[in-house]
Scaffold this motif. Structure first.
Motif, PDB file in Angstrom:
ATOM      1  N   ARG A 388       0.835  -1.205   0.000  1.00  0.00           N
ATOM      2  CA  ARG A 388       0.000   0.000   0.000  1.00  0.00           C
ATOM      3  C   ARG A 388       0.874   1.261   0.000  1.00  0.00           C
ATOM      4  N   THR A 389       1.928   1.242   0.817  1.00  0.00           N
ATOM      5  CA  THR A 389       2.835   2.399   0.852  1.00  0.00           C
ATOM      6  C   THR A 389       3.474   2.622  -0.513  1.00  0.00           C
ATOM      7  N   PHE A 390       3.894   1.519  -1.155  1.00  0.00           N
ATOM      8  CA  PHE A 390       4.479   1.610  -2.497  1.00  0.00           C
ATOM      9  C   PHE A 390       3.475   2.196  -3.489  1.00  0.00           C
ATOM     10  N   VAL A 391       2.254   1.723  -3.464  1.00  0.00           N
ATOM     11  CA  VAL A 391       1.238   2.201  -4.406  1.00  0.00           C
ATOM     12  C   VAL A 391       0.948   3.680  -4.174  1.00  0.00           C
ATOM     13  N   GLU A 392       0.818   4.075  -2.902  1.00  0.00           N
ATOM     14  CA  GLU A 392       0.547   5.488  -2.599  1.00  0.00           C
ATOM     15  C   GLU A 392       1.673   6.375  -3.125  1.00  0.00           C
ATOM     16  N   ASP A 393       2.914   5.941  -2.926  1.00  0.00           N
ATOM     17  CA  ASP A 393       4.057   6.728  -3.419  1.00  0.00           C
ATOM     18  C   ASP A 393       4.054   6.787  -4.945  1.00  0.00           C
ATOM     19  N   ALA A 394       3.709   5.666  -5.586  1.00  0.00           N
ATOM     20  CA  ALA A 394       3.685   5.632  -7.048  1.00  0.00           C
ATOM     21  C   ALA A 394       2.614   6.563  -7.596  1.00  0.00           C
ATOM     22  N   LEU A 395       1.475   6.617  -6.941  1.00  0.00           N
ATOM     23  CA  LEU A 395       0.383   7.475  -7.419  1.00  0.00           C
ATOM     24  C   LEU A 395       0.697   8.960  -7.231  1.00  0.00           C
ATOM     25  N   LYS A 396       1.459   9.252  -6.158  1.00  0.00           N
ATOM     26  CA  LYS A 396       1.833  10.658  -5.913  1.00  0.00           C
ATOM     27  C   LYS A 396       2.729  11.206  -7.016  1.00  0.00           C
ATOM     28  N   THR A 397       3.519  10.315  -7.652  1.00  0.00           N
ATOM     29  CA  THR A 397       4.477  10.768  -8.680  1.00  0.00           C
ATOM     30  C   THR A 397       3.991  10.476 -10.095  1.00  0.00           C
ATOM     31  N   MET A 398       2.667  10.215 -10.221  1.00  0.00           N
ATOM     32  CA  MET A 398       2.114   9.970 -11.563  1.00  0.00           C
ATOM     33  C   MET A 398       2.356  11.187 -12.446  1.00  0.00           C
ATOM     34  N   PRO A 399       2.884  10.988 -13.657  1.00  0.00           N
ATOM     35  CA  PRO A 399       3.089  12.130 -14.557  1.00  0.00           C
ATOM     36  C   PRO A 399       1.754  12.670 -15.046  1.00  0.00           C
ATOM     37  N   ASP A 400       1.754  13.919 -15.466  1.00  0.00           N
ATOM     38  CA  ASP A 400       0.537  14.519 -15.997  1.00  0.00           C
ATOM     39  C   ASP A 400       0.123  13.812 -17.277  1.00  0.00           C
ATOM     40  N   THR A 401      -1.160  13.908 -17.612  1.00  0.00           N
ATOM     41  CA  THR A 401      -1.655  13.317 -18.851  1.00  0.00           C
ATOM     42  C   THR A 401      -1.155  14.129 -20.035  1.00  0.00           C
ATOM     43  N   GLU A 402      -1.428  13.627 -21.236  1.00  0.00           N
ATOM     44  CA  GLU A 402      -0.972  14.317 -22.451  1.00  0.00           C
ATOM     45  C   GLU A 402      -1.556  15.717 -22.573  1.00  0.00           C
ATOM     46  N   THR A 403      -2.712  15.940 -21.956  1.00  0.00           N
ATOM     47  CA  THR A 403      -3.341  17.268 -22.010  1.00  0.00           C
ATOM     48  C   THR A 403      -2.832  18.175 -20.905  1.00  0.00           C
ATOM     49  N   GLY A 404      -1.906  17.670 -20.086  1.00  0.00           N
ATOM     50  CA  GLY A 404      -1.342  18.480 -19.019  1.00  0.00           C
ATOM     51  C   GLY A 404      -2.146  18.467 -17.742  1.00  0.00           C
ATOM     52  N   GLU A 405      -3.166  17.600 -17.685  1.00  0.00           N
ATOM     53  CA  GLU A 405      -4.001  17.539 -16.483  1.00  0.00           C
ATOM     54  C   GLU A 405      -3.435  16.528 -15.492  1.00  0.00           C
ATOM     55  N   ARG A 406      -3.690  16.830 -14.230  1.00  0.00           N
ATOM     56  CA  ARG A 406      -3.265  15.902 -13.190  1.00  0.00           C
ATOM     57  C   ARG A 406      -4.203  14.695 -13.214  1.00  0.00           C
ATOM     58  N   PRO A 407      -3.683  13.470 -13.336  1.00  0.00           N
ATOM     59  CA  PRO A 407      -4.583  12.311 -13.402  1.00  0.00           C
ATOM     60  C   PRO A 407      -5.346  12.124 -12.087  1.00  0.00           C
ATOM     61  N   GLU A 408      -6.596  11.663 -12.215  1.00  0.00           N
ATOM     62  CA  GLU A 408      -7.404  11.426 -11.023  1.00  0.00           C
ATOM     63  C   GLU A 408      -6.856  10.222 -10.267  1.00  0.00           C
ATOM     64  N   ARG A 409      -6.658  10.415  -8.968  1.00  0.00           N
ATOM     65  CA  ARG A 409      -6.067   9.354  -8.154  1.00  0.00           C
ATOM     66  C   ARG A 409      -7.085   8.249  -7.904  1.00  0.00           C
ATOM     67  N   PRO A 410      -6.745   6.980  -8.227  1.00  0.00           N
ATOM     68  CA  PRO A 410      -7.666   5.876  -7.917  1.00  0.00           C
ATOM     69  C   PRO A 410      -7.811   5.715  -6.402  1.00  0.00           C
ATOM     70  N   ALA A 411      -8.993   5.318  -5.974  1.00  0.00           N
ATOM     71  CA  ALA A 411      -9.211   5.039  -4.554  1.00  0.00           C
ATOM     72  C   ALA A 411      -8.517   3.736  -4.190  1.00  0.00           C
ATOM     73  N   LEU A 412      -7.967   3.675  -2.963  1.00  0.00           N
ATOM     74  CA  LEU A 412      -7.245   2.483  -2.501  1.00  0.00           C
ATOM     75  C   LEU A 412      -8.069   1.751  -1.438  1.00  0.00           C
ATOM     76  N   PHE A 413      -8.130   0.425  -1.571  1.00  0.00           N
ATOM     77  CA  PHE A 413      -8.864  -0.391  -0.605  1.00  0.00           C
ATOM     78  C   PHE A 413      -8.044  -1.633  -0.275  1.00  0.00           C
ATOM     79  N   VAL A 414      -8.057  -2.015   0.998  1.00  0.00           N
ATOM     80  CA  VAL A 414      -7.453  -3.275   1.418  1.00  0.00           C
ATOM     81  C   VAL A 414      -8.563  -4.311   1.496  1.00  0.00           C
ATOM     82  N   VAL A 415      -8.369  -5.440   0.819  1.00  0.00           N
ATOM     83  CA  VAL A 415      -9.407  -6.466   0.681  1.00  0.00           C
ATOM     84  C   VAL A 415      -8.945  -7.771   1.323  1.00  0.00           C
ATOM     85  N   SER A 416      -9.850  -8.438   2.007  1.00  0.00           N
ATOM     86  CA  SER A 416      -9.512  -9.725   2.627  1.00  0.00           C
ATOM     87  C   SER A 416      -9.164 -10.757   1.559  1.00  0.00           C
ATOM     88  N   GLU A 417      -8.058 -11.480   1.803  1.00  0.00           N
ATOM     89  CA  GLU A 417      -7.631 -12.544   0.883  1.00  0.00           C
ATOM     90  C   GLU A 417      -8.184 -13.913   1.278  1.00  0.00           C
TER      91      GLU A 417
END
Length: 723
Positions: A388-417
């Motif tokens: 989860r920490t890795f994913v959160e860090d990866a989403l924080k550094t997502m590059p802007d889209t081709e139109t220069g917009e900040r990509p919408e951050r996906p919601a994160l959920f922890v699910v029982s395995e």
């Protein structure tokens, strides 16, 4: 009086429900109606009994039918012996108590060759009868004529007669009730460790029961099941016993009527009957009864936990990424479209020992962008917090889209395995993904559980989902029946989209089952999506009876008739159409316009087959056709200060997720790879009788750390004053 009337009378008295309501429910059951259908669509006939009441009636009905069959067997057996009198036949007919019935049958029951039977074969029964009269001053002289054949001497004759008396006492109904009363009053359950196992590692989990005793009536179901498991594993020895002396004294008062020699012989036989025959038999009876009560308690908890799990909040039709975390083997990542179909999968290695963090970050960002991921489901097993920490860090550094917009951050959920590995190796998973390995299937299951827990979890044996208490120790047939009924109840409560549902989900719909579920899917594959409920009648082998039972629980979004996507049953369509006509509008307009619905006078539409309860349900459904009764899903994150049990300190207040509910409390995941226990006494500032009254599965809660035992990896938590 017919058996149906007797059954209705007995069930009504037992459940405190009106006899006419019970009789109507039994008639519907006999007609082949399912419990969900009766509770939802036959309220007029049952007097608005809910699903719990209908289910209880059904279960009692099944038990009475089984008892009725047992009575037929008993009558047949006694009749074959030529011993069935009119009085005995009537006693059996009048008895609806299983214990009483077996007591009546006991003297006639075929049995192995007992000591008493041997004595009878030696002709000693008249001597036993003589001794029971207790009139002989010299029983030895009375025994002399019986010293013949295999009876060696007077002592052997008297001993054989005592064996017959002992068996007579043990089979006497009054004697058995006396001993039962002693067990009910003061039986104590005792547990001792088997000395040879005392120092073994396997025995330590039962250390609380190495030298344990308590009144049986106070022994909780979870303690009894724990002791019985220890007994089954050869670690503990369990016994149930009352105070012997008072029980024997009461039996003596019943049977011993002389202080002379005969009286002493009878007293010895009665004592022998208690110790050798009665006490072991009644102990077995009480052990079975207490085990049954414990099973019922555990099964009820399991069923309620399963209900909560199946009815967990769904994310809905979103584009989801599922991640099955791992260290050495990497994280298995899958991307699903909004319909839950697999569109991409790969493995990334963001953690040691491989540690390709930069590459993993880039690949994750590319997948999120390429497949327009709206939510990410991360399994809660090994490496979950780190992933989860890795994913959160990866989403924080997502590059802007081709139109220069900040990509919408996906919601994160922890699910029982829990159960995902069972699913991934199952035939169901192989049929769904024949070309993928178990790791991909497991990640898909994690993602789909986020989208719709109910639709995904029905594919897994409920015992593998991890929400039970001693589920492998309870009656497996009773457990399966209860869990199947729970799944059926949840599926029909939510309703099923007939055009997207898997056969595993459809089989739980009222009136269907595996065969018709597969027929529906096959018909859908051949002819395309269903356009109306009426089209279901074209499915092979789906006749009028099955259609009646299932139609109201199947949904068709986008159907021409909006009622086909609602819980309104087709048999009531004409009523709704008449309402719309009377309001000068279409059914669509009646659904859309509140003023039109408020203008409807329900009393105008009451008929012999449709009453106010059904009409009220129809109006509620027209307000929000096809509404999902489940709650909305919420994001959650653990406290960043704690990642391992060593990070915990008493007094810490932390967020957590309820993972399991038992009779003695609730287990809560606080993100340290070991669930903590909130004991029932720590759930609230008030007295709590049932933990399910305070918490529910997957509930987000605040807890306080009370105690940490790192050696045994036990965490004690409290919720007092925090929720």
């Amino acid at each position: 009086m017919t058996s149906d009337n007797i059954f209705a009378q007995l069930i009504a008295r037992q459940l405190q429900i009106g006899e006419p309501q019970v009789a109507a429910t039994l008639q519907l059951i006999d007609e082949g109606c399912t419990i969900p259908f009766i509770a939802r669509y036959r309220k007029e006939r049952t007097g608005q009994l809910d699903e719990v009441q209908v289910s209880a009636i059904s279960q009692h009905y099944a038990r009475l039918q089984e008892l009725s069959r047992r009575k037929d067997t008993i009558v047949g057996t006694i009749e074959a012996q030529g011993k069935l009198t009119d009085e005995l036949r009537q006693r059996i007919a009048d008895s609806w108590n299983a214990t009483e019935l077996e007591d009546i049958y006991l003297p006639y029951k075929p049995r192995r060759r007992t000591r008493a039977q041997v004595a009878r074969e030696h002709g000693l029964e008249p001597l036993a009868t003589l001794l029971l009269l207790q009139r002989e001053a010299q029983p030895e002289r009375a025994a002399l004529p019986f010293v013949v054949g295999d009876v060696a001497d007077v002592e052997a004759a008297l001993r054989g007669a005592q064996d017959i008396i002992a068996e007579t006492v043990s089979e006497d109904e009054r004697s058995r009730q006396t001993v039962r009363a002693a067990f009910r009053r003061d039986a104590v359950i005792t547990s001792h460790v088997v000395k040879a196992k005392a120092d073994t590692d396997e025995a330590q989990k039962y250390s609380d029961y190495f030298d344990w005793q308590e009144p049986l009536r106070r022994c909780s179901g979870n303690r009894l099941l724990a002791m019985r498991r220890g007994e089954a594993e050869g670690v503990l020895r369990i016994s149930i016993s009352p105070d012997d002396d008072p029980a024997i004294e009461r039996l003596h008062r019943q049977w011993v009527r002389s202080t002379g020699a005969c009286g002493r012989l009878v007293a010895e036989a009665v004592t022998d009957a208690y110790k050798r025959l009665l006490k072991p038999a009644i102990e077995t009876e009480f052990a079975a009864a207490s085990k049954q009560r414990a099973d019922e308690e555990a099964i009820a908890i399991f069923a309620e936990n399963l209900r909560q799990l199946l009815l967990a909040a769904p994310l809905g039709q979103k584009r989801v990424m599922g991640i099955d975390p791992g260290f050495r083997t990497g994280c298995k990542v899958v991307c699903l479209d909004a319909q839950g179909q697999l569109v991409h999968h790969e493995a990334i290695f963001p953690h040691p020992p491989v540690n390709r963090l930069m590459q993993a970050t880039l690949h994750l960002q590319q997948m999120v962008d390429r497949y327009r991921i709206q939510a990410i489901a991360i399994g809660n097993g090994t490496a979950s917090r780190e992933t989860r920490t890795f994913v959160e860090d990866a989403l924080k550094t997502m590059p802007d889209t081709e139109t220069g917009e900040r990509p919408e951050r996906p919601a994160l959920f922890v699910v029982s395995e829990d159960g995902a590995s069972i699913y991934s190796a199952s035939k169901v998973a192989r049929d769904e993904f024949p070309d993928e390995d178990v790791t991909v299937r497991g990640a898909v299951s994690i993602a789909r559980r986020l989208m719709d827990p109910l639709a995904e979890l029905v594919k897994i044996d409920p015992k593998s989902i991890g929400v039970g208490q001693y589920q492998h120790d309870v009656d497996q047939a009773a457990l399966k029946q209860s869990l199947d009924m729970t799944v059926e109840s949840c599926v029909n409560m939510v309703g099923v989209n007939v055009n997207t549902a898997s056969p595993h989900l459809l089989q739980y719909v009222s009136g269907l089952g595996p065969s018709l579920a597969h027929n529906i899917v096959d018909y859908r594959s051949e002819h395309g999506p269903f356009q109306s409920r009426a089209q279901l009648k074209k499915v092979p082998r789906l006749g009028p009876a099955a259609f009646q039972q299932c139609a109201g629980f199947l949904r068709i979004p986008g159907a021409k008739n909006p009622l086909d996507n609602s819980a309104v049953h087709p048999e009531s369509y004409a009523v709704v159409e008449q309402m719309a006509k009377d309001q000068g509008c279409t059914v669509d307009e009646l659904i859309a316009r509140r003023d039109k619905r408020q203008a409807v006078s329900l009393q105008r539409y009451v008929s012999d087959s449709v009453g106010i309860p059904t009409l009220t349900d129809i109006m509620k459904e027209l307000e929000k056709p096809g509404r999902d009764p489940r709650q909305q899903i919420e994001e959650f994150r653990f406290d960043d200060r704690v990642k391992d049990i060593a990070d915990l300190e008493p007094g810490m207040e932390l967020p957590g997720i309820v993972t399991n509910i038992t009779a003695f409390g609730a287990f809560v995941d606080i993100g340290v790879h070991q669930d903590g226990l909130v004991h029932i006494s720590q759930l609230a500032d008030r007295y709590v009788k049932n933990p399910a009254d305070v918490v529910r599965l997957h509930q987000h809660v605040r807890v306080r750390v009370v105690e940490v035992d790192q050696r045994r990896r036990r965490i004690a938590l409290s919720m007092k004053g925090l929720n």
